[in-house]
Design a protein around this motif. Structure first.
Motif, PDB file in Angstrom:
ATOM      1  N   SER A   1     -46.244   3.957  29.725  1.00 21.28           N
ATOM      2  CA  SER A   1     -46.644   2.566  29.489  1.00 21.28           C
ATOM      3  C   SER A   1     -46.719   1.736  30.763  1.00 21.28           C
ATOM      4  O   SER A   1     -47.563   0.854  30.883  1.00 21.28           O
ATOM      5  N   ALA A   2     -45.838   1.983  31.717  1.00 27.80           N
ATOM      6  CA  ALA A   2     -45.805   1.193  32.955  1.00 27.80           C
ATOM      7  C   ALA A   2     -46.663   1.801  34.066  1.00 27.80           C
ATOM      8  O   ALA A   2     -46.841   1.192  35.117  1.00 27.80           O
ATOM      9  N   ALA A   3     -47.189   3.001  33.832  1.00 29.16           N
ATOM     10  CA  ALA A   3     -47.945   3.709  34.873  1.00 29.16           C
ATOM     11  C   ALA A   3     -49.257   3.003  35.195  1.00 29.16           C
ATOM     12  O   ALA A   3     -50.043   2.708  34.308  1.00 29.16           O
ATOM     13  N   THR A   4     -49.458   2.734  36.469  1.00 30.07           N
ATOM     14  CA  THR A   4     -50.695   2.102  36.932  1.00 30.07           C
ATOM     15  C   THR A   4     -51.577   3.090  37.686  1.00 30.07           C
ATOM     16  O   THR A   4     -52.757   2.827  37.884  1.00 30.07           O
ATOM     17  N   ASN A   5     -51.015   4.222  38.119  1.00 35.16           N
ATOM     18  CA  ASN A   5     -51.802   5.235  38.805  1.00 35.16           C
ATOM     19  C   ASN A   5     -51.454   6.608  38.248  1.00 35.16           C
ATOM     20  O   ASN A   5     -50.399   7.166  38.552  1.00 35.16           O
TER      21      ASN A   5
ATOM     22  N   THR B   1     -39.317   8.448  31.993  1.00 36.31           N
ATOM     23  CA  THR B   1     -40.439   7.975  32.804  1.00 36.31           C
ATOM     24  C   THR B   1     -40.839   6.544  32.449  1.00 36.31           C
ATOM     25  O   THR B   1     -41.922   6.099  32.817  1.00 36.31           O
ATOM     26  N   SER B   2     -39.972   5.824  31.776  1.00 33.43           N
ATOM     27  CA  SER B   2     -40.319   4.472  31.315  1.00 33.43           C
ATOM     28  C   SER B   2     -40.547   3.487  32.463  1.00 33.43           C
ATOM     29  O   SER B   2     -41.226   2.476  32.278  1.00 33.43           O
ATOM     30  N   GLN B   3     -40.022   3.777  33.647  1.00 30.58           N
ATOM     31  CA  GLN B   3     -40.218   2.891  34.804  1.00 30.58           C
ATOM     32  C   GLN B   3     -41.301   3.408  35.752  1.00 30.58           C
ATOM     33  O   GLN B   3     -41.620   2.771  36.759  1.00 30.58           O
ATOM     34  N   ALA B   4     -41.860   4.563  35.439  1.00 34.51           N
ATOM     35  CA  ALA B   4     -42.836   5.207  36.323  1.00 34.51           C
ATOM     36  C   ALA B   4     -44.112   4.388  36.446  1.00 34.51           C
ATOM     37  O   ALA B   4     -44.731   4.037  35.449  1.00 34.51           O
ATOM     38  N   THR B   5     -44.495   4.109  37.676  1.00 34.04           N
ATOM     39  CA  THR B   5     -45.753   3.409  37.935  1.00 34.04           C
ATOM     40  C   THR B   5     -46.774   4.332  38.600  1.00 34.04           C
ATOM     41  O   THR B   5     -47.962   4.147  38.429  1.00 34.04           O
ATOM     42  N   ASP B   6     -46.320   5.321  39.338  1.00 35.46           N
ATOM     43  CA  ASP B   6     -47.222   6.207  40.064  1.00 35.46           C
ATOM     44  C   ASP B   6     -46.953   7.666  39.704  1.00 35.46           C
ATOM     45  O   ASP B   6     -45.922   8.224  40.071  1.00 35.46           O
TER      46      ASP B   6
ATOM     47  N   THR C   1     -39.664   5.362  39.884  1.00 43.43           N
ATOM     48  CA  THR C   1     -40.986   4.773  39.688  1.00 43.43           C
ATOM     49  C   THR C   1     -42.107   5.671  40.201  1.00 43.43           C
ATOM     50  O   THR C   1     -43.242   5.541  39.773  1.00 43.43           O
TER      51      THR C   1
END
Length: 121
Positions: free
Chosen positions: A86-90, A60-65, A38
């Motif tokens: 798609s899951a990236a918030t930062n 990188t489908s689970q990457a958030t940061d 992530t």
């Protein structure tokens, strides 16, 4: 540096793994299972000698940061065509200061808004 096929399947983060490494010119991460990861933040931050890295095997489908992932690196070419952001918030400053970057390949799930990428003409 050759770290291909390293078993990192249980690793959820790569924050700062190769940060500030002035001797890192290339790295082989082929075969890495990043499907549970992530955090990719600061992964290659300020690795100014790094000209390129093949990330085609990265999931990188689970990457958030992903903030500052390549910030101030020496990266010249970058293939993000298989990245799923798609899951990236930062993603802030992900590409900021990549002054040597002259070629970037994008895919349908790549978002560059807020990454700090500057297009020069």
């Amino acid at each position: 540096m050759d770290v291909h096929n390293l078993d990192i399947s249980k690793n959820i983060g790569f924050g700062g793994w190769f940060t500030n490494n002035p001797k890192l010119t290339s790295i082989n991460v082929e075969g890495w299972n990043t499907s549970h990861s992530t955090v990719f933040a600061n992964m290659f931050f300020n690795s100014q000698a790094l000209a390129g890295v093949d990330l085609s095997s990265f999931d990188t489908s689970q990457a958030t940061d992903m903030h500052s992932m390549f910030q101030h690196s020496g990266i010249r070419t970058l293939d993000l065509s298989k990245f799923d952001m798609s899951a990236a918030t930062n993603i802030s400053d992900m590409l900021q200061g990549t002054n040597h970057l002259w070629q970037i390949k994008l895919g349908p799930k790549v978002n560059l808004t807020g990454t700090g990428l500057r297009i020069r003409q």
